[in-house]
Design an enzyme around this catalytic site. Structure first.
Site, PDB file in Angstrom:
ATOM      1  CD  GLU A  15     -49.642 -12.561 -34.583  1.00  0.00           C
ATOM      2  OE1 GLU A  15     -48.813 -12.896 -33.730  1.00  0.00           O
ATOM      3  OE2 GLU A  15     -49.328 -12.310 -35.775  1.00  0.00           O
ATOM      4  CG  HIS A  45     -43.301  -6.660 -28.030  1.00  0.00           C
ATOM      5  ND1 HIS A  45     -42.527  -5.962 -28.927  1.00  0.00           N
ATOM      6  CD2 HIS A  45     -43.383  -7.931 -28.507  1.00  0.00           C
ATOM      7  CE1 HIS A  45     -42.138  -6.780 -29.899  1.00  0.00           C
ATOM      8  NE2 HIS A  45     -42.654  -7.986 -29.664  1.00  0.00           N
TER       9      HIS A  45
END
Length: 332
Positions: A64, A133
């Site tokens: 990321e 998550h």
């Protein structure tokens, strides 16, 4: 001439906005993990790779920080990247590029450069994805000068606000609650935009203002419908934008209803509801309050995997109903 609307899901509305933006502007391209042939972790990008090719719908490695850095660099070079994080939680891996680069470059270069970048964040609980998550971290990025942070709650707004975000000259953090992806609603055909700085009153009311964002808007509307049967008239304000915050709409609403309940999924402490509460306390609406402001946020714990515990950790419709009842019965 009126524009035809169709029923689209939230995910379909986002995909349509991406397609329109790419057709209108060759500088627009998409980046993210598994957004190509796989169609995205939540199937939002769908078949766009077949329509626009791999040079404009780019699968990125599982890094990321690197992906966000490439997106910032591309924006600086005049492109219009839309970078998708597989889960909003993974923005924690790219905070250097988001907070120290994307948000600061216009200021540090005296306004002579901008970062026209959109970052998309599937966020929130409700899918059993567990602690790493399922977080709602939008308040983190709303704390950073130089970033715009938006959270559309309807398919109509998802399309219009995404098109506006892609055209914006500055970095826009675009939060999409995962439970909204399958929700359907009317969406106009073709191109249109929605402002990135305005709240919306989703239900007018007289006795209390419920300020909510993302999925909590819909839970607040459910609560308002239940409360109406008791004679309690609740006004539901959809924040839509967290930075900038539409304080004028909130002040007007609270000044009329004289009560405020803030509902948000992120952790209660230091969350968006804390900012809304403080802003109202510092505004002309404060003297109009007939009861203390109530903040109804997520529990001070990581999001559980167990479905029952997960639901218990974030506000649900009965919690909102109970909070509004407390507000209406209270005296300032």
């Amino acid at each position: 001439m009126s524009v035809e609307s169709r029923e689209l899901s939230y995910a379909q509305a986002i995909q349509e906005a991406l397609a329109i933006a790419m057709e209108r502007d060759p500088r627009v391209f998409l980046m993210g993990e598994d957004i190509g042939v796989y169609g995205g972790a939540f199937q939002v990008t769908g078949d766009l790779v077949h329509r626009f090719g791999e040079s404009r719908v780019m699968d990125t490695p599982i890094s990321e920080l690197a992906g966000a850095g490439v997106a910032v660099g591309a924006a600086l070079m005049g492109q219009r990247p839309v970078y998708e994080f597989q889960f909003s939680d993974f923005a924690t891996l790219a905070m250097e590029q988001i907070v120290n680069q994307a948000a600061k470059i216009r200021y540090m270069l005296g306004g002579k450069a901008s970062v026209p970048l959109v970052m998309r964040f599937p966020s929130g609980s409700g899918t059993g994805a567990a602690a790493q998550h399922s977080q709602s971290l939008e308040a983190w990025l709303a704390h950073v000068p130089g970033l715009k942070v938006v959270q559309p709650s309807t398919p109509h707004d998802a399309k219009g606000m995404l098109l506006a975000a892609i055209e914006d000259p500055d970095p826009v953090m675009f939060y999409e609650h995962k439970l909204l992806y399958k929700m359907k609603g009317p969406v106009p055909e073709g191109y249109y935009t929605e402002p990135l700085h305005e709240a919306r009153i989703r239900r007018a009311g007289e006795h209390v203002t419920i300020a909510a964002n993302a999925i909590m808007v819909h839970k607040a509307l459910e609560a308002a419908a239940e409360l109406a049967a008791e004679g309690i008239s609740a006004e539901v304000v959809d924040l839509r934008s967290l930075r900038p915050l539409d304080l004028s709409t909130l002040v007007d609403s609270v000044s009329r209803t004289t009560r405020l309940v803030c509902v948000y999924e992120g952790t209660k402490e230091l969350g968006i509801g804390a900012e809304v509460s403080a802003a109202i306390a510092e505004s002309a609406a404060f003297d109009r309050l007939d009861a203390p402001i109530i903040r109804l946020g997520g529990a001070d714990c990581p999001l559980p995997y167990n479905p029952q515990l997960e639901r218990a950790a974030v506000p649900q419709t009965p919690d909102i109903v109970a909070a509004v009842r407390r507000s209406v019965r209270a005296r300032g």
